[in-house]
Design a protein around this motif. Structure first.
Motif, PDB file in Angstrom:
ATOM      1  N   LEU A  65       0.826  -1.207   0.000  1.00  0.00           N
ATOM      2  CA  LEU A  65       0.000   0.000   0.000  1.00  0.00           C
ATOM      3  C   LEU A  65       0.863   1.261   0.000  1.00  0.00           C
ATOM      4  CD1 LEU A  65      -2.665  -1.245   2.548  1.00  0.00           C
ATOM      5  CD2 LEU A  65      -3.131  -0.592   0.165  1.00  0.00           C
ATOM      6  N   GLN A  66       1.983   1.213   0.699  1.00  0.00           N
ATOM      7  CA  GLN A  66       2.881   2.370   0.734  1.00  0.00           C
ATOM      8  C   GLN A  66       3.524   2.585  -0.633  1.00  0.00           C
ATOM      9  OE1 GLN A  66       5.582   2.335   4.015  1.00  0.00           O
ATOM     10  NE2 GLN A  66       5.908   4.531   3.882  1.00  0.00           N
ATOM     11  N   ARG A  67       3.957   1.517  -1.278  1.00  0.00           N
ATOM     12  CA  ARG A  67       4.546   1.636  -2.624  1.00  0.00           C
ATOM     13  C   ARG A  67       3.545   2.217  -3.614  1.00  0.00           C
ATOM     14  NH1 ARG A  67       6.651  -3.161  -1.150  1.00  0.00           N
ATOM     15  NH2 ARG A  67       5.029  -4.348  -2.215  1.00  0.00           N
ATOM     16  N   ASP A  68       2.258   1.869  -3.442  1.00  0.00           N
ATOM     17  CA  ASP A  68       1.215   2.353  -4.343  1.00  0.00           C
ATOM     18  C   ASP A  68       0.715   3.749  -3.976  1.00  0.00           C
ATOM     19  OD1 ASP A  68       1.428  -0.054  -5.645  1.00  0.00           O
ATOM     20  OD2 ASP A  68      -0.416  -0.911  -4.812  1.00  0.00           O
ATOM     21  N   GLY A  69       1.257   4.303  -2.888  1.00  0.00           N
ATOM     22  CA  GLY A  69       0.895   5.658  -2.501  1.00  0.00           C
ATOM     23  C   GLY A  69      -0.394   5.784  -1.710  1.00  0.00           C
ATOM     24  N   PHE A  70      -0.918   4.673  -1.202  1.00  0.00           N
ATOM     25  CA  PHE A  70      -2.160   4.710  -0.432  1.00  0.00           C
ATOM     26  C   PHE A  70      -1.941   5.101   1.022  1.00  0.00           C
ATOM     27  CE2 PHE A  70      -4.093   2.631  -3.972  1.00  0.00           C
ATOM     28  CZ  PHE A  70      -5.446   2.907  -3.856  1.00  0.00           C
ATOM     29  N   ILE A  71      -0.814   4.686   1.574  1.00  0.00           N
ATOM     30  CA  ILE A  71      -0.553   4.966   2.987  1.00  0.00           C
ATOM     31  C   ILE A  71       0.856   5.513   3.143  1.00  0.00           C
ATOM     32  CG2 ILE A  71      -2.170   3.203   3.813  1.00  0.00           C
ATOM     33  CD1 ILE A  71       0.272   1.440   4.473  1.00  0.00           C
ATOM     34  N   GLU A  72       1.104   6.084   4.322  1.00  0.00           N
ATOM     35  CA  GLU A  72       2.444   6.566   4.636  1.00  0.00           C
ATOM     36  C   GLU A  72       2.676   6.409   6.131  1.00  0.00           C
ATOM     37  OE1 GLU A  72       2.099  10.465   2.978  1.00  0.00           O
ATOM     38  OE2 GLU A  72       1.124  11.291   4.751  1.00  0.00           O
ATOM     39  N   SER A  73       3.934   6.286   6.504  1.00  0.00           N
ATOM     40  CA  SER A  73       4.302   6.199   7.918  1.00  0.00           C
ATOM     41  C   SER A  73       4.725   7.578   8.373  1.00  0.00           C
ATOM     42  CB  SER A  73       5.452   5.214   8.122  1.00  0.00           C
ATOM     43  OG  SER A  73       5.016   3.910   7.822  1.00  0.00           O
ATOM     44  N   ARG A  74       4.154   7.991   9.501  1.00  0.00           N
ATOM     45  CA  ARG A  74       4.504   9.293  10.075  1.00  0.00           C
ATOM     46  C   ARG A  74       5.092   9.060  11.462  1.00  0.00           C
ATOM     47  NH1 ARG A  74      -0.885  12.780   8.726  1.00  0.00           N
ATOM     48  NH2 ARG A  74      -0.673  12.767   6.453  1.00  0.00           N
ATOM     49  N   PRO A  75       6.314   9.532  11.668  1.00  0.00           N
ATOM     50  CA  PRO A  75       6.932   9.372  12.991  1.00  0.00           C
ATOM     51  C   PRO A  75       6.053   9.971  14.088  1.00  0.00           C
ATOM     52  CG  PRO A  75       8.531  10.168  11.385  1.00  0.00           C
ATOM     53  CD  PRO A  75       7.185  10.207  10.723  1.00  0.00           C
ATOM     54  N   GLY A  76       5.861   9.209  15.136  1.00  0.00           N
ATOM     55  CA  GLY A  76       5.072   9.671  16.266  1.00  0.00           C
ATOM     56  C   GLY A  76       3.576   9.545  16.074  1.00  0.00           C
ATOM     57  N   VAL A  77       3.136   9.232  14.864  1.00  0.00           N
ATOM     58  CA  VAL A  77       1.704   9.111  14.570  1.00  0.00           C
ATOM     59  C   VAL A  77       1.351   7.674  14.216  1.00  0.00           C
ATOM     60  CG1 VAL A  77      -0.178   9.858  13.040  1.00  0.00           C
ATOM     61  CG2 VAL A  77       1.553  11.504  13.775  1.00  0.00           C
ATOM     62  N   GLY A  78       2.158   7.072  13.364  1.00  0.00           N
ATOM     63  CA  GLY A  78       1.906   5.708  12.919  1.00  0.00           C
ATOM     64  C   GLY A  78       1.627   5.660  11.434  1.00  0.00           C
ATOM     65  N   THR A  79       0.921   4.641  11.013  1.00  0.00           N
ATOM     66  CA  THR A  79       0.590   4.458   9.610  1.00  0.00           C
ATOM     67  C   THR A  79      -0.755   5.108   9.335  1.00  0.00           C
ATOM     68  OG1 THR A  79       1.805   2.367   9.621  1.00  0.00           O
ATOM     69  CG2 THR A  79       0.278   2.733   7.796  1.00  0.00           C
ATOM     70  N   VAL A  80      -0.785   5.987   8.331  1.00  0.00           N
ATOM     71  CA  VAL A  80      -2.000   6.733   8.013  1.00  0.00           C
ATOM     72  C   VAL A  80      -2.279   6.664   6.516  1.00  0.00           C
ATOM     73  CG1 VAL A  80      -1.709   8.347   9.951  1.00  0.00           C
ATOM     74  CG2 VAL A  80      -0.779   8.926   7.706  1.00  0.00           C
ATOM     75  N   VAL A  81      -3.527   6.943   6.163  1.00  0.00           N
ATOM     76  CA  VAL A  81      -3.893   7.053   4.755  1.00  0.00           C
ATOM     77  C   VAL A  81      -3.191   8.290   4.210  1.00  0.00           C
ATOM     78  CG1 VAL A  81      -5.796   7.378   3.128  1.00  0.00           C
ATOM     79  CG2 VAL A  81      -6.117   5.910   5.135  1.00  0.00           C
ATOM     80  N   ALA A  82      -2.555   8.140   3.057  1.00  0.00           N
ATOM     81  CA  ALA A  82      -1.776   9.226   2.465  1.00  0.00           C
ATOM     82  C   ALA A  82      -2.673  10.384   2.052  1.00  0.00           C
ATOM     83  CB  ALA A  82      -0.998   8.709   1.260  1.00  0.00           C
ATOM     84  N   SER A  83      -2.127  11.581   2.130  1.00  0.00           N
ATOM     85  CA  SER A  83      -2.888  12.749   1.694  1.00  0.00           C
ATOM     86  C   SER A  83      -3.089  12.669   0.180  1.00  0.00           C
ATOM     87  CB  SER A  83      -2.159  14.032   2.071  1.00  0.00           C
ATOM     88  OG  SER A  83      -0.870  14.046   1.508  1.00  0.00           O
ATOM     89  N   GLY A  84      -4.243  13.092  -0.268  1.00  0.00           N
ATOM     90  CA  GLY A  84      -4.558  13.074  -1.689  1.00  0.00           C
ATOM     91  C   GLY A  84      -5.232  11.806  -2.166  1.00  0.00           C
ATOM     92  N   VAL A  85      -5.079  10.726  -1.417  1.00  0.00           N
ATOM     93  CA  VAL A  85      -5.652   9.451  -1.844  1.00  0.00           C
ATOM     94  C   VAL A  85      -7.175   9.438  -1.729  1.00  0.00           C
ATOM     95  CG1 VAL A  85      -5.959   7.432  -0.335  1.00  0.00           C
ATOM     96  CG2 VAL A  85      -4.114   7.505  -1.914  1.00  0.00           C
ATOM     97  N   ALA A  86      -7.710  10.152  -0.782  1.00  0.00           N
ATOM     98  CA  ALA A  86      -9.153  10.121  -0.551  1.00  0.00           C
ATOM     99  C   ALA A  86      -9.937  10.923  -1.578  1.00  0.00           C
ATOM    100  CB  ALA A  86      -9.463  10.623   0.850  1.00  0.00           C
ATOM    101  N   GLU A  87      -9.243  11.592  -2.482  1.00  0.00           N
ATOM    102  CA  GLU A  87      -9.937  12.386  -3.484  1.00  0.00           C
ATOM    103  C   GLU A  87     -10.390  11.539  -4.666  1.00  0.00           C
ATOM    104  OE1 GLU A  87      -7.063  13.778  -1.971  1.00  0.00           O
ATOM    105  OE2 GLU A  87      -8.499  14.826  -0.719  1.00  0.00           O
ATOM    106  N   VAL A  88     -10.781  10.323  -4.394  1.00  0.00           N
ATOM    107  CA  VAL A  88     -11.330   9.474  -5.442  1.00  0.00           C
ATOM    108  C   VAL A  88     -12.684  10.067  -5.813  1.00  0.00           C
ATOM    109  CG1 VAL A  88     -12.109   7.140  -5.994  1.00  0.00           C
ATOM    110  CG2 VAL A  88     -10.163   7.462  -4.489  1.00  0.00           C
ATOM    111  N   SER A  89     -12.911  10.256  -7.082  1.00  0.00           N
ATOM    112  CA  SER A  89     -14.147  10.917  -7.507  1.00  0.00           C
ATOM    113  C   SER A  89     -15.373  10.089  -7.150  1.00  0.00           C
ATOM    114  CB  SER A  89     -14.124  11.147  -9.018  1.00  0.00           C
ATOM    115  OG  SER A  89     -14.259   9.915  -9.696  1.00  0.00           O
ATOM    116  N   SER A  90     -16.480  10.782  -7.004  1.00  0.00           N
ATOM    117  CA  SER A  90     -17.748  10.109  -6.709  1.00  0.00           C
ATOM    118  C   SER A  90     -18.082   9.109  -7.803  1.00  0.00           C
ATOM    119  CB  SER A  90     -18.865  11.141  -6.575  1.00  0.00           C
ATOM    120  OG  SER A  90     -20.091  10.513  -6.325  1.00  0.00           O
TER     121      SER A  90
END
Length: 127
Positions: A62-87
């Motif tokens: 998922l990280q290679r595909d740009g869906f998620i990212e690891s943030r120090p102190g936060v953990g694994t989160v959904v990457a910014s911009g990914v949720a803009e999947v059109s309706s």
């Protein structure tokens, strides 16, 4: 987190592929959005009773595909911009899955009435 993960060890589909697909679907339907935290590897492995390496492999894909990212102190989160999947894209993805369900139900001899009953029951459990 509002999303729950399920795996089927007998499906023939590798568990890491099942997990990655569930995260992608959750983003498509809007259940997960940018910045939403995913469970830790240890927590999800314990919840699903699977090896942590399986979670690491799914998260890596998922990280290679740009869906998620690891943030120090936060953990694994959904990457910014990914949720803009059109309706329209969301509806199309849902339509594809729905066609698969109807096709599978038909192949299994499940009647339309039985399928509606199953759908109603599942929807009531999720609501």
């Amino acid at each position: 987190m509002a999303v729950s993960f399920e795996v089927d060890g007998k499906s023939g589909v590798p568990i890491y592929v099942q997990l990655a697909a569930q995260v992608r679907r959750s983003v498509e339907v809007g259940a997960l959005g940018a910045g939403d935290r995913l469970p830790t590897v240890r927590a999800l492995a314990g919840e699903l009773s699977i090896a942590p390496n399986t979670i690491v492999k799914a998260y890596g894909e998922l990280q290679r595909d740009g869906f998620i990212e690891s943030r120090p102190g936060v953990g694994t989160v959904v990457a910014s911009g990914v949720a803009e999947v059109s309706s329209a894209g969301r509806r199309e993805a849902f339509g594809t899955r729905l066609r698969e369900v109807v096709r599978d139900a038909s192949s299994l001899g499940i009647s339309q009435d039985d399928l509606w009953e199953m759908l109603d029951r599942e929807y009531e459990e999720r609501s």
